[in-house]
Design an enzyme around this catalytic site. Structure first.
Site, PDB file in Angstrom:
ATOM      1  N   ASP A 158      32.953  72.625  64.386  1.00 13.39           N
ATOM      2  CA  ASP A 158      32.367  73.913  64.731  1.00 13.39           C
ATOM      3  C   ASP A 158      31.340  73.739  65.849  1.00 13.39           C
ATOM      4  OD1 ASP A 158      31.723  76.641  64.486  1.00 13.39           O
ATOM      5  OD2 ASP A 158      30.140  76.237  63.008  1.00 13.39           O
ATOM      6  N   VAL A 186      31.606  81.441  58.055  1.00 15.32           N
ATOM      7  CA  VAL A 186      30.561  81.711  57.066  1.00 15.32           C
ATOM      8  C   VAL A 186      29.805  80.422  56.780  1.00 15.32           C
ATOM      9  CG1 VAL A 186      30.062  82.493  54.714  1.00 15.32           C
ATOM     10  CG2 VAL A 186      31.949  83.541  55.998  1.00 15.32           C
TER      11      VAL A 186
END
Length: 287
Positions: free
Chosen positions: A85, A230
């Protein structure tokens, strides 16, 4: 089911007007909690590490092996994508070498031409190894491991140029931010999302998924968002459950101080959040 790349999963999500959740892991408990939720709901899941989390956990190879071995030990049968990420260029290269099945190269803070050039390099290297690539255009507001975004809206023409490089999914700024949303946040810009979704078929990614109202998330998914990130909500749930355990004095009862007991309520809280978000995203159970 082995660890897979995200190509088929997210292409199907875009076509089917649902999303698949991408949840950040920070340690063994986080990993087990996310995998448990995916297995219980019989849905695919993406586990991702930020650069900071990977450094904290001991590096990309360790993170990769932790997830892979936990998948084996828990007898996980659903597809799991191992993703980097918000990686810079060097981090994306390291994650590719370490065996991640999906990487995000975040070049939004570079001059656009350099972002294009480096994204193409990562796409070529990753695709040669059957690894998915996520890119970013426009910046996501807030801060993610030192990468700060002002939150400007993604430019449609730039989105088209990045997508043309063959990226497998594209993160675009539409008013979303990382971390907690302030009281004066004005919401997602659905006009810009529609412009981008109409211009490209690439699955779109909504970063900063924690704190966006359910109805806005679901509207974004109906318009082309196929992956929702999330992290903060899991952190807050873990913190709240752990605080309650300690404030209730449970850690002082018997061997309540044992980390396996101390961390259990927080771990379950993460699983509960992930299961709830899977329902929000409309991720269908596997047949």
């Amino acid at each position: 089911m082995s660890i897979v790349n995200g190509n088929e999963i997210f292409a199907a999500a875009r076509k089917g007007h649902y999303a698949v959740g991408a949840f950040n892991t920070n340690n063994l408990e986080w990993t087990r909690a996310i995998l448990a939720a995916a297995q219980e709901t019989n849905t695919p899941v993406l586990i991702q590490t930020s650069m900071g989390a990977a450094k904290y956990m001991g590096g990309y190879e360790l993170c990769n092996m932790l997830v892979r071995e936990t998948v084996k030990s828990m007898d996980i049968t659903v597809p799991v994508v191992m993703h980097l990420d918000h990686g810079n260029y060097e981090a994306a290269l390291e994650a590719i070498r370490a065996g991640y099945t999906s990487v995000m190269f975040d070049g939004h803070d570079l001059p656009f031409e350099e972002n294009l050039e480096k994204t193409k390099e990562i796409v070529d290297l990753a695709h040669a190894a059957n690894i998915s690539v996520e890119a970013e255009v426009g910046s996501i507001g807030g801060e993610e491991d030192g990468i700060v975004g002002a939150g400007e809206l993604a430019d449609v023409e730039e989105a088209k140029q990045i997508a043309a490089l063959g990226v497998d999914y594209l993160a675009c700024g539409i008013g979303n931010i990382h971390g907690k949303y302030p009281a004066n946040w004005t919401g997602l810009n659905f006009d810009r999302l529609k412009e981008i979704a109409d211009a490209i078929d690439t699955p779109l990614v909504l970063h900063g998924g924690s704190g966006i109202p359910k109805e806005q998330i679901q509207k974004a998914i109906s318009m082309g968002v196929s992956k929702v990130n999330v992290n903060t909500e899991c952190q807050l749930a873990f913190q709240e459950a752990t605080r309650k355990y300690i404030e209730a004095g449970k850690d002082q009862e018997g061997k309540g101080y044992d980390p396996r007991k101390l961390l259990a309520p927080g771990t379950q809280a993460i699983t509960d959040i992930v299961k709830e978000r899977i329902e929000w995203f409309g991720t269908p159970a596997l047949g």
